[in-house]
Design a protein around this motif. Structure first.
Motif, PDB file in Angstrom:
ATOM      1  N   VAL A 192      -4.161  37.774   4.704  1.00 21.76           N
ATOM      2  CA  VAL A 192      -4.009  38.960   5.545  1.00 21.76           C
ATOM      3  C   VAL A 192      -4.932  38.868   6.760  1.00 21.76           C
ATOM      4  N   VAL A 193      -6.179  38.490   6.546  1.00 22.71           N
ATOM      5  CA  VAL A 193      -7.121  38.383   7.672  1.00 22.71           C
ATOM      6  C   VAL A 193      -6.693  37.254   8.607  1.00 22.71           C
ATOM      7  N   TYR A 194      -6.306  36.132   8.049  1.00 22.76           N
ATOM      8  CA  TYR A 194      -5.821  35.010   8.865  1.00 22.76           C
ATOM      9  C   TYR A 194      -4.658  35.460   9.751  1.00 22.76           C
ATOM     10  N   LEU A 195      -3.660  36.085   9.145  1.00 25.23           N
ATOM     11  CA  LEU A 195      -2.473  36.505   9.894  1.00 25.23           C
ATOM     12  C   LEU A 195      -2.796  37.543  10.964  1.00 25.23           C
ATOM     13  N   HIS A 196      -3.602  38.526  10.599  1.00 21.81           N
ATOM     14  CA  HIS A 196      -3.900  39.583  11.574  1.00 21.81           C
ATOM     15  C   HIS A 196      -4.811  39.063  12.689  1.00 21.81           C
ATOM     16  N   ALA A 226     -17.703  40.933   5.607  1.00 24.15           N
ATOM     17  CA  ALA A 226     -18.194  39.555   5.630  1.00 24.15           C
ATOM     18  C   ALA A 226     -17.043  38.556   5.496  1.00 24.15           C
ATOM     19  N   TRP A 227     -16.151  38.788   4.542  1.00 22.13           N
ATOM     20  CA  TRP A 227     -14.993  37.897   4.390  1.00 22.13           C
ATOM     21  C   TRP A 227     -14.140  37.895   5.649  1.00 22.13           C
ATOM     22  N   ALA A 228     -13.874  39.073   6.193  1.00 23.12           N
ATOM     23  CA  ALA A 228     -13.025  39.155   7.389  1.00 23.12           C
ATOM     24  C   ALA A 228     -13.675  38.430   8.569  1.00 23.12           C
ATOM     25  N   ARG A 229     -14.973  38.550   8.708  1.00 22.50           N
ATOM     26  CA  ARG A 229     -15.656  37.846   9.794  1.00 22.50           C
ATOM     27  C   ARG A 229     -15.576  36.335   9.610  1.00 22.50           C
ATOM     28  N   LEU A 230     -15.792  35.864   8.388  1.00 21.95           N
ATOM     29  CA  LEU A 230     -15.746  34.422   8.123  1.00 21.95           C
ATOM     30  C   LEU A 230     -14.354  33.848   8.374  1.00 21.95           C
ATOM     31  N   VAL A 231     -13.341  34.495   7.818  1.00 20.68           N
ATOM     32  CA  VAL A 231     -11.963  34.003   7.973  1.00 20.68           C
ATOM     33  C   VAL A 231     -11.533  34.116   9.431  1.00 20.68           C
TER      34      VAL A 231
END
Length: 129
Positions: free
Chosen positions: A28-32, A69-74
């Motif tokens: 989801v984070v990758y796509l967005h 944190a996950w969203a920032r990393l991805v």
């Protein structure tokens, strides 16, 4: 059943997923990020996970620091090395398959301390990008 990219983003944004495994979080984070950029993806993940946990009746499971944190990393890796699709992204970034990746950045005491669930807390072991 695996949802296509558009369906996953749509159902996530409406809180209409009955399950949401780890790699779907990353996807989801990758796509967005690809659609709207890293900052927008962080906000999308935050709002979507808050909605989803409420819809599933477990709002207490939402964790602000883990989400951000996950969203920032991805998001950072997505912007640095754009790939054709999510499978190629994972091939180039296998670290995102590790659910415990945040252990590289946070001590358990900080990540699972009382403040980190309610608000974003910067890591204590190494900085996020």
């Amino acid at each position: 059943m695996t949802l296509n990219d558009s369906a996953l983003l749509e159902r996530f944004s409406r809180g209409e997923l009955s399950e949401f495994p780890h790699l779907d979080h990353v996807r989801v984070v990758y796509l967005h990020t690809r659609r709207a950029g890293r900052d927008a993806a962080v906000e999308f993940a935050r709002a979507g996970l808050q909605r989803l946990t409420r819809q599933l009746g477990v709002p207490e499971k939402y964790h602000e620091t883990v989400t951000v944190a996950w969203a920032r990393l991805v998001g950072e890796r997505t912007e640095i090395g754009p790939c054709r699709d999510f499978a190629e992204f994972l091939d180039h970034n296998p670290q995102f398959q590790r659910k415990e990746l945040l252990d590289d950045y946070y001590s358990r005491e900080v990540l699972f301390g009382p403040d980190a669930r309610a608000r974003f807390v910067e890591p204590d072991l190494r900085p996020l990008p």
